[in-house]
Design an enzyme around this catalytic site. Structure first.
Site, PDB file in Angstrom:
ATOM      1  N   GLU A 153      38.840  44.039  45.775  1.00  0.00           N
ATOM      2  CA  GLU A 153      38.990  45.490  45.784  1.00  0.00           C
ATOM      3  C   GLU A 153      37.684  46.160  46.190  1.00  0.00           C
ATOM      4  O   GLU A 153      36.640  45.513  46.303  1.00  0.00           O
ATOM      5  CB  GLU A 153      39.424  45.995  44.404  1.00  0.00           C
ATOM      6  CG  GLU A 153      38.439  45.682  43.295  1.00  0.00           C
ATOM      7  CD  GLU A 153      38.989  45.969  41.897  1.00  0.00           C
ATOM      8  OE1 GLU A 153      40.148  46.397  41.755  1.00  0.00           O
ATOM      9  OE2 GLU A 153      38.239  45.754  40.936  1.00  0.00           O
ATOM     10  N   HIS A 161      33.084  42.790  36.487  1.00  0.00           N
ATOM     11  CA  HIS A 161      32.816  44.210  36.748  1.00  0.00           C
ATOM     12  C   HIS A 161      33.501  45.086  35.706  1.00  0.00           C
ATOM     13  O   HIS A 161      34.405  44.653  34.997  1.00  0.00           O
ATOM     14  CB  HIS A 161      33.330  44.597  38.145  1.00  0.00           C
ATOM     15  CG  HIS A 161      34.815  44.459  38.291  1.00  0.00           C
ATOM     16  ND1 HIS A 161      35.423  43.245  38.539  1.00  0.00           N
ATOM     17  CD2 HIS A 161      35.821  45.361  38.218  1.00  0.00           C
ATOM     18  CE1 HIS A 161      36.734  43.418  38.604  1.00  0.00           C
ATOM     19  NE2 HIS A 161      37.006  44.693  38.399  1.00  0.00           N
ATOM     20  N   ARG A 212      40.720  40.230  31.165  1.00  0.00           N
ATOM     21  CA  ARG A 212      39.735  40.938  30.343  1.00  0.00           C
ATOM     22  C   ARG A 212      38.829  39.937  29.657  1.00  0.00           C
ATOM     23  O   ARG A 212      39.297  39.016  28.994  1.00  0.00           O
ATOM     24  CB  ARG A 212      40.448  41.762  29.259  1.00  0.00           C
ATOM     25  CG  ARG A 212      40.950  43.082  29.732  1.00  0.00           C
ATOM     26  CD  ARG A 212      41.407  43.963  28.558  1.00  0.00           C
ATOM     27  NE  ARG A 212      42.475  44.779  29.074  1.00  0.00           N
ATOM     28  CZ  ARG A 212      43.761  44.620  28.760  1.00  0.00           C
ATOM     29  NH1 ARG A 212      44.134  43.725  27.877  1.00  0.00           N
ATOM     30  NH2 ARG A 212      44.664  45.381  29.318  1.00  0.00           N
ATOM     31  N   HIS A 239      38.842  39.440  38.404  1.00  0.00           N
ATOM     32  CA  HIS A 239      40.135  39.214  39.055  1.00  0.00           C
ATOM     33  C   HIS A 239      40.148  37.861  39.763  1.00  0.00           C
ATOM     34  O   HIS A 239      39.126  37.411  40.279  1.00  0.00           O
ATOM     35  CB  HIS A 239      40.421  40.306  40.089  1.00  0.00           C
ATOM     36  CG  HIS A 239      40.403  41.692  39.521  1.00  0.00           C
ATOM     37  ND1 HIS A 239      41.222  42.083  38.495  1.00  0.00           N
ATOM     38  CD2 HIS A 239      39.659  42.781  39.834  1.00  0.00           C
ATOM     39  CE1 HIS A 239      40.986  43.363  38.212  1.00  0.00           C
ATOM     40  NE2 HIS A 239      40.040  43.802  39.008  1.00  0.00           N
TER      41      HIS A 239
END
Length: 323
Positions: free
Chosen positions: A120, A178, A198, A103
């Site tokens: 996150e 991740h 991705r 991200h």
């Protein structure tokens, strides 16, 4: 003005190629298909949750934000730019492996207009035996090595695999490569963003039968190769009646609390509080006489002006707020 009270929302469910049916174990009524994500508290163009309980039932979180602003969301909970709610709270059912992804930060030039970066954290609610996640690159992997691995189809050799079990907590700053893998059920607290790049998707078809889009250049641009700041921990040292800090960053603080008797707490004027019920059952009392029954899988938004409240019963909760 309505008196503040804990808000519960109707989740927005998302079908994902890697999803399953595990969210049903929380008593949630989920649509047909491979349901990977329950957006439990959301104020985003791709999903906005509506209040389920009390006098404001039917109002979207965006309407709550616009109507009640600082009074309910706190001094830090309202952006000067009239932006959306700062956090997004999800439950994730990983019936299959998620794509390897990364991200961006808030300042990445490639972000869609109005979108935030995405730092996150995950708290593992349940995990099958031998479940694992992908958590960062192996030590000393460079930009060029990652690019070569992506071109050669050897990207899995560059990634760290970590075994997981219920109660594990992972902090994932933007820029950390991740992926959740099959067999884990996770509560996710994140910046309010839906931007994912991705890197690799196991060459599998998406829900429409076509390969899902990869974002190689964006991924390489935003990946942090040294010192991502990612931290993880076991949380079984949590003590009833004390908060254990799982993640603390400029975007959120997340703490784990075990309740085994009445626990007196209060909100602060600076920030709303979000409670995610992880296991067990209990009660949430406020305003001297009001009470809500708590059960696993529920998520509540406590307005900053709620003031004193109590948790009781035998339950484990995550508490999130703005630092």
């Amino acid at each position: 003005m309505h008196k503040p009270y804990p808000l519960q929302f109707q989740p927005e469910f998302k079908e994902r190629v890697w999803g399953g049916r595990a969210l049903e174990q929380f008593g949630l009524t989920i649509p047909d298909g491979h349901i990977g994500e329950g957006w439990m508290i959301a104020d985003h163009p791709n999903g906005t949750t509506k209040v389920l309980n009390g006098e404001l039932a039917g109002l979207g979180l965006d309407e709550i934000r616009e109507t009640y602003g600082r009074d309910w969301l706190g001094n830090k909970g309202v952006s000067e730019q009239g932006g959306r709610f700062p956090l997004l709270i999800k439950l994730l059912d990983c019936n299959d492996d998620l794509s390897i992804q990364v991200h961006p930060t808030d300042d990445y030039a490639g972000l869609p207009k109005g979108e935030l970066g995405k730092t996150e954290m995950w708290y593992v609610l349940d995990a099958k035996p031998d479940a694992k996640i992908i958590y960062g690159l192996k030590e000393n992997v460079t930009h060029d090595q990652l690019r070569d691995a992506l071109e050669n189809g050897t990207v899995m050799d560059t990634l760290q695999e970590v075994p997981v079990e219920a109660g594990d907590s992972f902090f994932i700053p933007a820029g950390t490569v991740h992926a959740l893998c099959a067999g884990v059920l996770v509560a996710e607290i994140q910046q309010n963003s839906d931007t994912t790049y991705r890197i690799f998707d196991y060459n599998r078809p998406g829900l429409d039968g076509k390969p899902r889009e990869l974002h190689i250049e964006d991924s390489l641009n935003v990946t942090v190769f040294k010192n991502t700041g990612a931290t993880s921990m076991k949380t079984n040292q949590a003590v009833p009646g004390e908060w254990l800090t799982l993640a603390s960053c400029p975007y959120f603080v997340v703490e784990k609390g075990m309740v085994n008797r009445s626990w007196n707490l209060s909100t602060s004027e600076d920030s709303f509080t979000i409670l995610v019920v992880c296991e067990g059952s209990g009660q949430l009392f406020w305003n001297d006489t009001e009470v809500l029954d708590l059960k696993a899988g529920q998520c509540y938004l406590l307005p900053s002006s709620l003031g004193n409240y109590q948790l009781d019963g035998n339950t484990t909760v995550l508490r999130s707020y703005l630092p």
